[in-house]
Design a protein around this motif. Structure first.
Motif, short mmCIF file in Angstrom:
data_model
loop_
_atom_site.label_atom_id
_atom_site.label_comp_id
_atom_site.label_asym_id
_atom_site.label_seq_id
_atom_site.Cartn_x
_atom_site.Cartn_y
_atom_site.Cartn_z
N PRO A 71 21.98 -23.73 -69.08
CA PRO A 71 21.50 -23.27 -67.63
C PRO A 71 21.40 -22.46 -67.03
O PRO A 71 22.33 -21.69 -66.93
N PHE A 113 28.71 -30.78 -55.04
CA PHE A 113 30.05 -29.24 -56.08
C PHE A 113 30.47 -28.83 -55.14
O PHE A 113 30.25 -27.96 -53.93
N ASN A 197 43.70 -33.23 -69.33
CA ASN A 197 42.32 -32.48 -68.88
C ASN A 197 43.28 -31.88 -67.16
O ASN A 197 42.75 -33.36 -66.51
N LEU A 199 41.93 -31.23 -65.09
CA LEU A 199 40.81 -31.98 -63.30
C LEU A 199 40.73 -32.84 -63.08
O LEU A 199 41.05 -33.05 -62.17
N GLY A 217 30.61 -21.66 -73.52
CA GLY A 217 31.02 -23.35 -73.60
C GLY A 217 32.39 -22.61 -74.14
O GLY A 217 32.45 -24.16 -74.44
N ARG A 278 26.89 -24.32 -60.76
CA ARG A 278 28.53 -24.47 -61.10
C ARG A 278 27.94 -24.24 -62.32
O ARG A 278 26.93 -24.13 -62.71
N ASN A 279 28.77 -24.50 -63.54
CA ASN A 279 29.16 -23.93 -64.64
C ASN A 279 28.55 -22.39 -64.68
O ASN A 279 28.40 -21.41 -63.87
N PRO B 189 26.25 -27.93 -71.65
CA PRO B 189 26.99 -26.12 -71.37
C PRO B 189 27.88 -26.38 -72.14
O PRO B 189 27.99 -24.85 -73.05
N ARG B 190 28.72 -26.87 -72.32
CA ARG B 190 30.05 -27.15 -73.34
C ARG B 190 30.19 -27.39 -74.66
O ARG B 190 31.01 -27.76 -74.73
N ARG B 208 37.28 -31.92 -72.65
CA ARG B 208 36.51 -30.70 -72.57
C ARG B 208 35.50 -31.14 -71.44
O ARG B 208 34.99 -29.63 -70.95
N CYS B 209 35.69 -32.22 -70.89
CA CYS B 209 35.00 -31.76 -69.46
C CYS B 209 35.01 -31.68 -68.27
O CYS B 209 36.23 -31.76 -68.18
N ARG B 210 33.58 -30.57 -68.17
CA ARG B 210 34.51 -30.10 -66.63
C ARG B 210 33.82 -30.50 -65.91
O ARG B 210 33.64 -30.32 -64.76
N TYR B 212 30.05 -30.94 -64.87
CA TYR B 212 29.58 -29.93 -64.24
C TYR B 212 28.06 -30.72 -63.67
O TYR B 212 27.45 -30.34 -63.68
N ARG B 213 27.80 -31.85 -64.83
CA ARG B 213 27.07 -33.57 -64.48
C ARG B 213 25.68 -32.94 -64.69
O ARG B 213 25.10 -33.30 -64.36
N LYS B 214 25.83 -31.52 -65.78
CA LYS B 214 24.74 -31.53 -66.58
C LYS B 214 24.22 -33.00 -67.52
O LYS B 214 22.83 -33.19 -66.87
#
Ligand code: SF4
Ligand code: SF4
Ligand code: SF4
Lengths: 350, 419
Positions: A71, A113, A197, A199, A217, A278-279, B189-190, B208-210, B212-214
């Motif tokens: 995006p 976010f 993870n 996070l 990515g 984000r991202n 995106p990942r 791998r999920c970060r 982003y909530r896409k």
């Protein structure tokens, strides 16, 4: 249909590949150089107000929208970060400041976010693609997160965000004596934590995540035991001030090596959580230069243009690229790459 | 972006990745006509997968009451509105061309935009991120009656006569559709979302999920969900250990998922269909799902126009307004209802298989029985035969045997009330 974004991406990759092949010296493509002032003693790694920062020259690094990979984000909030750097021969500290009207230091709710900021170094000689690196051109990324900073103080549960939430009970969360409930707890119900993870860890050891990437990515956290970047951030009166610090030397392959005698490339990115960023929805800088100052040549204090706490005030525009001939070669190569890219894509579309 | 073939809309469409299909596809048929709204499915999923902190508002299976209910609130209205706006901006009137229906395009051709085609220049999929309030309760306002509009003094002008009941509703039971072209996967995106080669189940890589909530934004069905306490997204896992045959109950063969296996309304039939290299379903007239979806065509995808090629198929309710149903299940609705109301001999037998064994049924056989009933349905005579249907598991063993007429057991007079 000719895809504009693919064209831009290809051109940039071609250009960086050419630059790498020519072993072009690292000169900031925005012509900026951040000089890390050499100081004695401990660095103010958790003190953005420390007078020691006055010894560093503030450089305002312009940021622009990430418009290469989807995006994409045409209207990010943050237009620049002001950077100061200090080192003491053992450790590097960078103070990043930027204006942000809202403090977003939680990402607990589905629609909120975090604010965050990142510093990026190449892991190869030269400059890989300035945004996330490229294949065979890895980058080391330090990502400070406002919610990790807040979590260091107190980890939140949904009950903090929604005091009136009703839940009957959480099986396996606490061992129960009641025979109908389980007598054990099991982390595997936190799936992301169970697979390591970062996070998902209940309490991060630092608000900065140390990562590696080689293109869009591909961003990957370094293992928990390899997390060696420290950080500290405060938000006050519409300004975030975040300090990053790491020892100059690291024996990890995915960590940037920082040496006093070298001109380093460094890039920045920032996210405004309130704007849904984000991202890849972010503002990024191009590569700029980072020079670790020598002990004798500490920057004189009168060159400090911006008082700490006022990020956008009169920053220093630092050294332009030195070699004019090289710039001309670069412009020529850019034109060549655009033409080559267009031809390549046109043949692809047929 | 490459073009991929989507048989549900009868044409190729834009998708960020080229076609690559699983060997088998996780699929199910839900018979809306029979759902009693008991939420046993919802509870079964919750008790199996989402009972921990951070999953409080997560319902991988939910049953909502149409037309007003939705979880998250208004998900379908919002997705349809976005698509409608995109159509207006593009000057496109979305229609279905039924005349082009054929073997590869059973519902005809959809001429509108899908969600990947309607996405703006900066995004991969057209979508929106629901607010936290919209997720808060899965059945919000569903049992609130509308205000009574009385005449003078609040009295009914029609006196004591009862008005014809104008209201209608039906339950819509929803899980992740394990789409052939998942919007969640397209938007990540990942590349943290993947579709399993062995069964087409769509999973989010928890490492791998970060967060982003896409995917949450992109999935039109809103079946990718965010977990604030681990900062990553989670979704229905298709009960993959059961599908793999790892449940000790299943003695090694694939089992129906938890939400399917508990359904007291017997509305669900879950299985794996074989997929050819080009993504089409390998012809298998004796496979109950293949039979219901491709031959009888009584079960239809939910919002096929979104373009994700969802793999949960619904037998539409007989009683709801047809324009609403056509919007929801595409142009196959009228034929599906017609066939369901007066089912063929074979269809009636296959319908008996729903929720009779926890094992996935891979093949059925029918043994013909006598004519037991003849009645008029919609002006036409309809015959009912007491046929017997036999379902076989993945290893070809008989898993279940049922007759159309349920056997009647009469208690002997000395024990009229015993259990
Ligand atoms: S229903 Fe949604 S979450 Fe499930 S596969 Fe399709 S797009 Fe993804
Ligand atoms: S298939 Fe399994 S995980 Fe998915 S909704 Fe049903 S019970 Fe939940
Ligand atoms: S368990 Fe079956 S009958 Fe009950 S609500 Fe779910 S789908 Fe409907």
């Amino acid at each position: 249909m000719l895809n504009r974004n693919r064209l831009i991406l290809l051109t940039m990759l071609l250009l960086t590949a050419l630059a790498l092949w020519l072993k072009a010296p690292v000169a900031g493509s925005q012509g900026l150089t951040i000089t890390a002032a050499r100081v004695e003693g401990a660095l103010p790694v958790a003190a953005p107000d420390d007078p020691l920062w006055q010894q560093a020259t503030a450089v305002e690094v312009p940021l622009s929208a990430q418009m290469v990979a989807k995006p994409m984000w045409p209207s990010p909030s943050i237009k620049s970060v002001t950077v100061r750097a200090l080192h003491n021969g053992k450790e590097l500290a960078m103070l990043l400041e930027w204006a942000d009207d809202t403090r977003n230091d939680s990402s607990l709710r589905v629609d909120e976010f975090r604010d965050s900021v990142a510093v990026q170094f190449p892991l190869i000689e030269g400059q890989p693609f300035f945004c996330m690196g490229q294949q065979a051109g890895n980058v080391n990324i330090w990502h400070w997160k406002a919610d990790w900073q807040a979590a260091l103080l107190a980890r939140q549960s949904l009950q903090d965000a929604y005091p009136n939430i009703h839940v009957d009970y959480y099986p396996f969360a606490e061992a129960q004596e009641n025979i109908y409930l389980a007598a054990y707890t099991d982390v595997d119900y936190l799936t992301a934590e169970a697979v390591g993870n970062l996070l998902a860890l209940p309490v991060p050891s630092t608000p900065v995540e140390d990562m590696v990437a080689g293109g869009f990515g591909t961003l990957t956290s370094q293992p928990a035991e390899a997390q060696n970047v420290q950080g500290y951030g405060v938000w006050q009166e519409g300004v975030w001030r975040v300090v990053f610090s790491r020892s100059l030397r690291s024996d990890q392959a995915d960590d940037a090596a920082l040496a006093p005698d070298k001109l380093h490339a460094v890039a920045f990115a920032a996210w405004d959580g309130a704007n849904g960023e984000r991202n890849g929805a972010k503002s990024t800088s191009q590569w700029v230069s980072l020079q670790l100052g020598a002990a004798a040549a500490a920057a004189p204090a009168e060159e400090v243009a911006a008082p700490v706490g006022a990020p956008a005030a009169a920053p220093e525009r630092a050294v332009p690229p030195t070699n004019t001939a090289l710039v001309l070669v670069f412009v020529g190569l850019l034109a060549l790459a655009v033409v080559a890219g267009a031809i390549y894509l046109l043949t692809l579309e047929k | 972006m490459p073009d991929v073939y989507n048989w549900q809309i009868g044409r190729t469409m834009v998708y960020p990745y080229p076609e690559a299909h699983p060997r088998q596809q996780f699929a199910a048929v839900f018979n809306i006509n029979r759902c009693i709204g008991c939420q046993t499915c919802t509870g079964a999923c919750k008790a199996t997968w989402t009972f921990s902190r951070g999953q409080e508002t997560m319902w991988w299976n939910n049953v909502e009451t149409k037309p007003y209910g939705g979880y998250p609130q208004h998900w379908d209205v919002k997705a349809l509105k976005l698509l409608e706006e995109a159509h207006q901006a593009a000057g496109v009137t979305p229609t279905w061309d039924r005349t082009q229906a054929n073997e590869k395009a059973p519902y005809g051709v959809y001429n509108g935009l899908t969600l990947t085609e309607a996405a703006g220049p900066n995004e991969v999929v057209l979508g929106y991120l629901p607010t936290d309030a919209e997720w808060r309760s899965p059945n919000f306002y569903e049992d609130t009656s509308t205000a009574y509009k009385g005449g003078p003094f609040g009295l009914s002008p029609d006196g004591a006569t009862l008005p014809e009941h104008q209201a209608w509703f039906f339950y819509l039971m929803r899980i992740c559709n394990h789409c052939t072209y998942p919007a969640c996967l397209a938007a990540c995106p990942r590349k943290a979302i993947y579709k399993r080669e062995e069964d087409g189940i769509v999973l989010i890589d928890q490492a791998r999920c970060r967060g982003y909530r896409k995917c949450v934004e992109a999935c039109p069905y809103k079946k990718a969900m965010y977990r604030g306490t681990t900062q990553v997204s989670e979704k229905c896992v298709g009960c993959y250990p059961r599908v793999e045959g790892a449940d000790p109950l299943g003695d090694g063969v694939p089992m129906e998922t938890r939400c399917m296996a508990v359904c007291p309304g017997k509305i669900r039939l879950n299985g794996l269909v074989e997929v050819a290299e080009d993504g089409s379903w390998v012809e298998a007239p004796q496979h109950p799902l293949y039979y219901l979806v491709r031959i009888a065509q009584v079960a239809l995808p939910l919002y096929p126009q979104f373009g994700t090629e969802p793999n949960i198929y619904y037998i539409p309710p007989r009683w709801a307004p047809r324009p609403y149903l056509r919007q929801m299940f595409g142009p196959g609705v009228d034929q599906a209802i017609e066939r369901y109301i007066a089912p063929s001999r074979e269809l009636l037998a296959v319908l008996q298989l729903f929720r009779t064994t926890q094992k996935m049924i891979f093949r059925f056989e029918i043994k013909e029985g006598p004519l037991v009933r003849e009645v008029e349905v919609n002006g036409k005579m309809w015959q009912m035969y007491d046929d017997t249907v036999i379902g076989f598991d993945a290893q070809g063993r008989e898993a279940v045997r049922l007759s159309v007429v349920e056997p009647l057991h009469q208690r002997p007079p000395e024990r009229p009330n015993s259990i």
